[in-house]
Design a protein around this motif. Structure first.
Motif, PDB file in Angstrom:
ATOM      1  N   ASP A  73       0.803  -1.225   0.000  1.00 13.17           N
ATOM      2  CA  ASP A  73       0.000   0.000   0.000  1.00 13.17           C
ATOM      3  C   ASP A  73       0.835   1.274   0.000  1.00 13.17           C
ATOM      4  O   ASP A  73       0.382   2.305  -0.498  1.00 13.17           O
ATOM      5  CB  ASP A  73      -0.946   0.029   1.210  1.00 13.17           C
ATOM      6  N   ASP A  74       2.048   1.213   0.563  1.00  8.76           N
ATOM      7  CA  ASP A  74       2.872   2.423   0.653  1.00  8.76           C
ATOM      8  C   ASP A  74       3.817   2.585  -0.537  1.00  8.76           C
ATOM      9  O   ASP A  74       4.641   3.487  -0.556  1.00  8.76           O
ATOM     10  CB  ASP A  74       3.678   2.426   1.959  1.00  8.76           C
ATOM     11  N   ARG A  75       3.698   1.731  -1.557  1.00  4.37           N
ATOM     12  CA  ARG A  75       4.565   1.777  -2.729  1.00  4.37           C
ATOM     13  C   ARG A  75       3.722   1.974  -3.985  1.00  4.37           C
ATOM     14  O   ARG A  75       2.511   1.737  -3.970  1.00  4.37           O
ATOM     15  CB  ARG A  75       5.380   0.486  -2.859  1.00  4.37           C
ATOM     16  N   TRP A  76       4.368   2.417  -5.091  1.00  3.46           N
ATOM     17  CA  TRP A  76       3.664   2.636  -6.347  1.00  3.46           C
ATOM     18  C   TRP A  76       4.602   2.330  -7.505  1.00  3.46           C
ATOM     19  O   TRP A  76       5.780   2.654  -7.446  1.00  3.46           O
ATOM     20  CB  TRP A  76       3.185   4.081  -6.431  1.00  3.46           C
ATOM     21  N   PRO A  77       4.110   1.714  -8.589  1.00  3.58           N
ATOM     22  CA  PRO A  77       4.966   1.396  -9.723  1.00  3.58           C
ATOM     23  C   PRO A  77       5.415   2.656 -10.474  1.00  3.58           C
ATOM     24  O   PRO A  77       4.624   3.577 -10.702  1.00  3.58           O
ATOM     25  CB  PRO A  77       4.085   0.538 -10.624  1.00  3.58           C
ATOM     26  N   ARG A  78       6.698   2.663 -10.840  1.00  2.08           N
ATOM     27  CA  ARG A  78       7.279   3.763 -11.624  1.00  2.08           C
ATOM     28  C   ARG A  78       8.122   3.140 -12.724  1.00  2.08           C
ATOM     29  O   ARG A  78       8.995   2.319 -12.461  1.00  2.08           O
ATOM     30  CB  ARG A  78       8.144   4.657 -10.752  1.00  2.08           C
ATOM     31  N   PHE A  79       7.847   3.526 -13.969  1.00  2.00           N
ATOM     32  CA  PHE A  79       8.578   2.984 -15.107  1.00  2.00           C
ATOM     33  C   PHE A  79       9.883   3.756 -15.272  1.00  2.00           C
ATOM     34  O   PHE A  79       9.889   4.978 -15.357  1.00  2.00           O
ATOM     35  CB  PHE A  79       7.721   3.080 -16.373  1.00  2.00           C
TER      36      PHE A  79
ATOM     37  N   ASN B 219       8.192   4.969  -3.299  1.00  3.31           N
ATOM     38  CA  ASN B 219       7.253   5.453  -2.286  1.00  3.31           C
ATOM     39  C   ASN B 219       6.019   6.032  -2.964  1.00  3.31           C
ATOM     40  O   ASN B 219       6.138   6.786  -3.940  1.00  3.31           O
ATOM     41  CB  ASN B 219       7.905   6.512  -1.404  1.00  3.31           C
ATOM     42  N   LYS B 220       4.861   5.683  -2.457  1.00  3.41           N
ATOM     43  CA  LYS B 220       3.607   6.148  -3.045  1.00  3.41           C
ATOM     44  C   LYS B 220       3.508   7.663  -2.906  1.00  3.41           C
ATOM     45  O   LYS B 220       3.647   8.211  -1.810  1.00  3.41           O
ATOM     46  CB  LYS B 220       2.423   5.478  -2.345  1.00  3.41           C
ATOM     47  N   PRO B 221       3.274   8.381  -4.015  1.00  2.00           N
ATOM     48  CA  PRO B 221       3.165   9.841  -3.930  1.00  2.00           C
ATOM     49  C   PRO B 221       1.880  10.267  -3.226  1.00  2.00           C
ATOM     50  O   PRO B 221       0.850   9.596  -3.329  1.00  2.00           O
ATOM     51  CB  PRO B 221       3.168  10.282  -5.393  1.00  2.00           C
ATOM     52  N   GLU B 222       1.959  11.363  -2.521  1.00  2.00           N
ATOM     53  CA  GLU B 222       0.784  11.942  -1.865  1.00  2.00           C
ATOM     54  C   GLU B 222       0.045  12.807  -2.887  1.00  2.00           C
ATOM     55  O   GLU B 222       0.674  13.553  -3.633  1.00  2.00           O
ATOM     56  CB  GLU B 222       1.202  12.816  -0.679  1.00  2.00           C
ATOM     57  N   PRO B 223      -1.274  12.714  -2.949  1.00  2.00           N
ATOM     58  CA  PRO B 223      -2.012  13.578  -3.880  1.00  2.00           C
ATOM     59  C   PRO B 223      -1.854  15.042  -3.493  1.00  2.00           C
ATOM     60  O   PRO B 223      -1.796  15.382  -2.311  1.00  2.00           O
ATOM     61  CB  PRO B 223      -3.467  13.111  -3.742  1.00  2.00           C
ATOM     62  N   GLU B 224      -1.760  15.884  -4.510  1.00  2.00           N
ATOM     63  CA  GLU B 224      -1.637  17.313  -4.254  1.00  2.00           C
ATOM     64  C   GLU B 224      -2.970  17.864  -3.758  1.00  2.00           C
ATOM     65  O   GLU B 224      -4.026  17.468  -4.234  1.00  2.00           O
ATOM     66  CB  GLU B 224      -1.227  18.048  -5.530  1.00  2.00           C
ATOM     67  N   ALA B 225      -2.883  18.777  -2.805  1.00  2.00           N
ATOM     68  CA  ALA B 225      -4.094  19.406  -2.282  1.00  2.00           C
ATOM     69  C   ALA B 225      -4.677  20.339  -3.352  1.00  2.00           C
ATOM     70  O   ALA B 225      -3.949  21.076  -4.015  1.00  2.00           O
ATOM     71  CB  ALA B 225      -3.772  20.199  -1.025  1.00  2.00           C
ATOM     72  N   VAL B 226      -5.982  20.258  -3.521  1.00  2.00           N
ATOM     73  CA  VAL B 226      -6.658  21.119  -4.486  1.00  2.00           C
ATOM     74  C   VAL B 226      -6.982  22.431  -3.788  1.00  2.00           C
ATOM     75  O   VAL B 226      -7.647  22.439  -2.752  1.00  2.00           O
ATOM     76  CB  VAL B 226      -7.949  20.443  -4.997  1.00  2.00           C
ATOM     77  N   PRO B 227      -6.501  23.563  -4.344  1.00  2.00           N
ATOM     78  CA  PRO B 227      -6.775  24.840  -3.681  1.00  2.00           C
ATOM     79  C   PRO B 227      -8.263  25.195  -3.754  1.00  2.00           C
ATOM     80  O   PRO B 227      -8.953  24.837  -4.705  1.00  2.00           O
ATOM     81  CB  PRO B 227      -5.938  25.842  -4.469  1.00  2.00           C
ATOM     82  N   ASP B 228      -8.730  25.868  -2.726  1.00  2.00           N
ATOM     83  CA  ASP B 228     -10.119  26.310  -2.665  1.00  2.00           C
ATOM     84  C   ASP B 228     -10.293  27.489  -3.625  1.00  2.00           C
ATOM     85  O   ASP B 228      -9.695  28.549  -3.419  1.00  2.00           O
ATOM     86  CB  ASP B 228     -10.460  26.725  -1.234  1.00  2.00           C
TER      87      ASP B 228
END
Length: 92
Positions: A45-51, A60-69
Motif C-alpha cells: 500500500d505504501d509503494r507505487w509502480p514507476r517505469f 514510495n507512493k506519492p501523496e495527492p496534491e491538495a486542491v486549492p479552494d
C-alpha cells in the motif's frame, strides 16, 4: 495487447490497448507514455509502480496534491486587486 500507461514522472496511471500495425503484422503501436513491459501484479500500500524506461520499480507512493479552494483564491485575488473588485461591482 495491453499497454501500461505512466505520467511524465514515470508513475503508473492505468492501462490501455496497443493496436497491431496494419502495415507490419506482429508490430504493436504503443501509445505515448505507455509500455508493454509487464507491471507487477501486486505491491504494498505504501509503494507505487514507476517505469524507469526499461522496467517497473516500486517507489514510495506519492501523496495527492491538495486542491486549492477556488473561492478563497478568488477572495484573496480581489483583496489584492481592489480595482478589479470595483470593476466587477460596477458591472452589477
Amino acid at each position: 495487447m495491453i499497454a501500461f500507461q505512466y505520467d511524465t514522472a514515470g508513475l503508473y496511471t492505468g492501462q490501455t490497448e496497443a493496436d497491431e500495425s496494419p502495415l507490419e503484422p506482429g508490430v504493436w503501436l504503443v501509445p505515448a507514455r505507455s509500455t508493454l513491459a509487464p507491471i507487477p501484479e501486486t505491491w504494498p500500500d505504501d509503494r507505487w509502480p514507476r517505469f524507469n524506461g526499461i522496467e517497473w520499480d516500486l517507489v514510495n507512493k506519492p501523496e495527492p496534491e491538495a486542491v486549492p479552494d477556488p473561492i478563497a483564491k478568488l477572495t484573496a485575488f480581489l483583496q489584492e486587486n481592489p480595482d478589479v473588485a470595483a470593476l466587477i461591482e460596477r458591472q452589477r
